[in-house]
Design a protein around this motif. Structure first.
Motif, PDB file in Angstrom:
ATOM      1  N   VAL A 385       0.836  -1.201   0.000  1.00  0.00           N
ATOM      2  CA  VAL A 385       0.000   0.000   0.000  1.00  0.00           C
ATOM      3  C   VAL A 385       0.871   1.250   0.000  1.00  0.00           C
ATOM      4  O   VAL A 385       0.634   2.206  -0.767  1.00  0.00           O
ATOM      5  CB  VAL A 385      -0.962  -0.003   1.199  1.00  0.00           C
ATOM      6  CG1 VAL A 385      -1.709   1.329   1.293  1.00  0.00           C
ATOM      7  CG2 VAL A 385      -1.964  -1.151   1.081  1.00  0.00           C
ATOM      8  N   GLU A 386       1.893   1.275   0.848  1.00  0.00           N
ATOM      9  CA  GLU A 386       2.771   2.447   0.911  1.00  0.00           C
ATOM     10  C   GLU A 386       3.519   2.648  -0.396  1.00  0.00           C
ATOM     11  O   GLU A 386       3.713   3.786  -0.852  1.00  0.00           O
ATOM     12  CB  GLU A 386       3.747   2.301   2.073  1.00  0.00           C
ATOM     13  CG  GLU A 386       3.070   2.444   3.441  1.00  0.00           C
ATOM     14  CD  GLU A 386       4.028   2.315   4.594  1.00  0.00           C
ATOM     15  OE1 GLU A 386       5.164   1.796   4.366  1.00  0.00           O
ATOM     16  OE2 GLU A 386       3.675   2.705   5.723  1.00  0.00           O
ATOM     17  N   GLU A 387       3.935   1.568  -1.034  1.00  0.00           N
ATOM     18  CA  GLU A 387       4.606   1.663  -2.330  1.00  0.00           C
ATOM     19  C   GLU A 387       3.680   2.285  -3.370  1.00  0.00           C
ATOM     20  O   GLU A 387       4.103   3.147  -4.168  1.00  0.00           O
ATOM     21  CB  GLU A 387       5.061   0.278  -2.775  1.00  0.00           C
ATOM     22  CG  GLU A 387       5.824   0.260  -4.086  1.00  0.00           C
ATOM     23  CD  GLU A 387       6.237  -1.146  -4.497  1.00  0.00           C
ATOM     24  OE1 GLU A 387       7.349  -1.306  -5.014  1.00  0.00           O
ATOM     25  OE2 GLU A 387       5.437  -2.087  -4.305  1.00  0.00           O
ATOM     26  N   ALA A 388       2.403   1.876  -3.376  1.00  0.00           N
ATOM     27  CA  ALA A 388       1.437   2.442  -4.317  1.00  0.00           C
ATOM     28  C   ALA A 388       1.191   3.922  -4.046  1.00  0.00           C
ATOM     29  O   ALA A 388       1.021   4.715  -4.974  1.00  0.00           O
ATOM     30  CB  ALA A 388       0.126   1.665  -4.244  1.00  0.00           C
ATOM     31  N   MET A 389       1.184   4.294  -2.769  1.00  0.00           N
ATOM     32  CA  MET A 389       1.011   5.716  -2.424  1.00  0.00           C
ATOM     33  C   MET A 389       2.209   6.540  -2.889  1.00  0.00           C
ATOM     34  O   MET A 389       2.047   7.621  -3.463  1.00  0.00           O
ATOM     35  CB  MET A 389       0.824   5.853  -0.917  1.00  0.00           C
ATOM     36  CG  MET A 389      -0.522   5.371  -0.397  1.00  0.00           C
ATOM     37  SD  MET A 389      -0.647   5.589   1.406  1.00  0.00           S
ATOM     38  CE  MET A 389      -2.370   5.116   1.692  1.00  0.00           C
ATOM     39  N   GLU A 390       3.416   6.021  -2.631  1.00  0.00           N
ATOM     40  CA  GLU A 390       4.624   6.753  -3.013  1.00  0.00           C
ATOM     41  C   GLU A 390       4.727   6.897  -4.527  1.00  0.00           C
ATOM     42  O   GLU A 390       5.260   7.893  -5.026  1.00  0.00           O
ATOM     43  CB  GLU A 390       5.852   6.022  -2.465  1.00  0.00           C
ATOM     44  CG  GLU A 390       5.980   6.104  -0.950  1.00  0.00           C
ATOM     45  CD  GLU A 390       7.060   5.187  -0.402  1.00  0.00           C
ATOM     46  OE1 GLU A 390       7.770   4.552  -1.221  1.00  0.00           O
ATOM     47  OE2 GLU A 390       7.189   5.094   0.836  1.00  0.00           O
ATOM     48  N   ALA A 391       4.203   5.911  -5.266  1.00  0.00           N
ATOM     49  CA  ALA A 391       4.248   5.970  -6.724  1.00  0.00           C
ATOM     50  C   ALA A 391       3.119   6.828  -7.301  1.00  0.00           C
ATOM     51  O   ALA A 391       3.058   7.021  -8.523  1.00  0.00           O
ATOM     52  CB  ALA A 391       4.164   4.552  -7.294  1.00  0.00           C
ATOM     53  N   GLY A 392       2.245   7.343  -6.439  1.00  0.00           N
ATOM     54  CA  GLY A 392       1.137   8.164  -6.901  1.00  0.00           C
ATOM     55  C   GLY A 392       0.007   7.382  -7.525  1.00  0.00           C
ATOM     56  O   GLY A 392      -0.874   7.954  -8.163  1.00  0.00           O
ATOM     57  N   GLU A 393       0.008   6.047  -7.316  1.00  0.00           N
ATOM     58  CA  GLU A 393      -1.046   5.213  -7.892  1.00  0.00           C
ATOM     59  C   GLU A 393      -2.343   5.338  -7.107  1.00  0.00           C
ATOM     60  O   GLU A 393      -3.428   5.153  -7.667  1.00  0.00           O
ATOM     61  CB  GLU A 393      -0.589   3.761  -7.939  1.00  0.00           C
ATOM     62  CG  GLU A 393       0.635   3.540  -8.831  1.00  0.00           C
ATOM     63  CD  GLU A 393       1.215   2.138  -8.691  1.00  0.00           C
ATOM     64  OE1 GLU A 393       0.627   1.331  -7.932  1.00  0.00           O
ATOM     65  OE2 GLU A 393       2.230   1.847  -9.341  1.00  0.00           O
TER      66      GLU A 393
END
Length: 554
Positions: A385-393
């Motif tokens: 989830v955090e990876e998706a947030m950081e990628a702006g997804e």
């Protein structure tokens, strides 16, 4: 079909995740004395083997899969004396104990990694260290982000295919393997009955550590799964350790197909059986946060392929500590939860292989209604989830809430539901992870009082499997493979005494389903069913919602 009789083929394995099983001292964390207190429940189920998730010394970054001392017990779980008492109690009940083995990686708190970081006594070569500020390749961690972590003290990067606190051991170093084998034999000498081996087919990485395919959800897996020396190292491990004892071994193998699996588990292979993941991906898209609709023909096709094509013995599981609850995933956790739980149990106990029951599965526990990232403990879910947030997804958890509710490993890790009290009888303190709010209805005490419960049905199925060799050693034949609602198959065993046949019919739909299928006209006595009254058949079967039937064939 391998029909050589062995105890582990005929066994039923019960998996215990100790942190969530039973807390004896009120600190909110399950422990070894808590397991001992509940062994009567496991025995009454009819289990032959307990697979115990890691209880070793660990900083608990990944709930014990980050081991800092393989020969010590984590203090929250108790002491080595507690563990030895558990082993004695298990053996006194004529059950066996299988320990979790995590040797692809260690915690960065392990003495080996500390010495490696300090370049002491040639320990630098125990792990994968590479020069430079940037990652040596584009491999991703299974928990999200780069698989490389820069260590400021060393000034180099180390490899971690999982959390950054779980550094991968370099198995090409013979000294690493020697230390691992010595540790395994230490446990075998203490009297354990085998190992479940965590991500064991990742131990061999390719020379040069090449870049991976960025289109893969887990970039690099095509290189580090089933690496160039994986088979040789596992054969060496077996020869040096558990082949010298009467044990059961099961390897968790990611990204493995039937052909490669057969090398690992054939009669000449280094393991008795393995866990593959093909059936666990029928409802997964090309990324962790990408759901996919699953249909029954796809699930049947995957599991039937392993039933008929594997040269070796199958392990049978539908959930574990890393997977969602089965009634929520593959059936109905609402109106038909009872029928669903029994239907899935029927599937588990009538396929060919050793069945694994995960704690709570036997009472039909369900997924938890997660509503925020703060509620979660699972590193995988949080990292993705955090990876998706950081990628702006995505901008907020709510955008992926339904996916996390369906997929998070924490679904399986909520405390075991023993009764309807405030914390489900798991603890007198504050539980480390939230108790599912449905525990007032779904719990062991209620299931014991109910003669028609899922728990009672599991006990029946254990007895049925014990009494019918055809369900253990019989051949498998899939019927009506393209049917959208029914899963039907025949099991056949021919011996010197004659031929035994059974017909298994499972309705995975919430409506009545009618079908004509081969062999149904020979349906005789009902061996087991999840509805009280089973209508007669003349070749046409009418099954109620989530109905399961097993017939003797005449």
């Amino acid at each position: 079909m391998d029909r050589e009789r062995t105890w582990w083929k005929e066994a039923v394995v019960y998996q215990i995740y100790p942190k969530s099983f039973n807390d004896s001292d009120g600190d909110g964390v399950g422990d070894l004395q808590g397991v001992i207190d509940r062994l009567d429940h496991v025995e009454s189920l009819g289990a032959d083997v307990i697979w115990l998730n890691p209880v070793y010394e660990s900083p608990q970054a990944d709930n014990g899969y980050d081991i800092s001392d393989y020969r010590a017990i984590h203090e929250a779980y108790g002491t080595m004396d507690d563990w030895e008492e558990l082993l004695a109690e298990v053996h006194d009940r004529d059950m066996r104990l299988v320990m979790d083995l995590v040797v692809n990686h260690t915690s960065t708190d392990h003495e080996w990694f500390r010495k490696s970081r300090e370049d002491e006594d040639d320990y630098r070569g125990y792990y994968y260290w590479r020069d430079g500020e940037g990652p040596p390749n584009n491999w991703k961690s299974g928990f999200g982000g780069s698989a490389w972590e820069h260590d400021e003290e060393v000034g180099e990067q180390y490899l971690h295919l999982f959390d950054r606190t779980q550094a991968d051991l370099d198995w090409d170093n013979a000294e690493v393997r020697e230390d691992v084998y010595e540790m395994m034999n230490w446990w075998l000498e203490k009297g354990i009955d085998g190992f479940r081996m965590d991500v064991i087919n990742l131990v061999s990485k390719p020379e040069g550590l090449p870049d991976g395919d960025p289109e893969q959800d887990w970039t690099g897996i095509e290189h580090f799964a089933n690496g160039p020396n994986a088979q040789a190292y596992l054969e060496e491990m077996a020869e040096r350790t558990y082949e010298n004892y009467d044990t059961m071994t099961v390897g968790e193998c990611v990204d493995v197909d039937v052909e490669t699996a057969s090398d690992y588990v054939s009669a000449e292979g280094p393991m008795d059986m393995l866990f593959h993941f093909e059936h666990m991906f029928v409802d997964v898209g090309d990324r962790w946060l990408s759901p996919a609709e699953w249909d029954l023909p796809d699930l049947k096709a995957v599991m039937s392929h392993w039933q008929t094509e594997l040269d070796g013995w199958n392990s049978l599981y539908l959930t574990n500590h890393d997977q969602p609850r089965i009634v929520s995933r593959f059936a109905d956790d609402g109106e038909y939860r009872r029928q669903s739980g029994k239907l899935l149990a029927t599937l588990l106990f009538t396929l060919s292989g050793t069945p694994y029951v995960y704690q709570g599965q036997e009472i039909g526990m369900t997924n938890y209604p997660w509503s925020s990232l703060d509620e979660l403990d699972d590193l995988q879910s949080i990292g993705k989830v955090e990876e998706a947030m950081e990628a702006g997804e995505i901008d907020a958890f709510e955008e992926v809430q339904d996916i996390v509710r369906a997929r998070s490993r924490d679904n399986a890790r909520t405390p075991m539901q023993w009764d309807e009290s405030e914390h489900a009888g798991f603890t007198d303190g504050e539980p480390w992870l939230a108790v599912n709010p449905d525990h007032d209805e779904i719990n062991v005490a209620a299931a014991e009082r109910d003669e028609d419960s899922i728990l009672q049905y599991y006990r029946t199925l254990v007895d049925v499997r014990d009494e019918n060799d055809v369900l253990v050693y019989g051949d498998y034949q899939l019927l009506i493979p393209d049917h959208e609602e029914l899963w039907a198959y025949r099991r056949t065993l021919t011996t010197d005494e004659g031929t035994d046949e059974v017909l298994v019919v499972l309705n995975f739909d919430d409506t009545e389903t009618v079908a004509t299928l081969d062999h149904a006209e020979r349906a005789g006595e009902v061996v087991v069913a999840n509805y009280d009254e089973v209508p007669t058949t003349d070749g046409v079967l009418t099954l109620r919602p989530y109905e399961a039937r097993v017939y003797e064939l005449e």
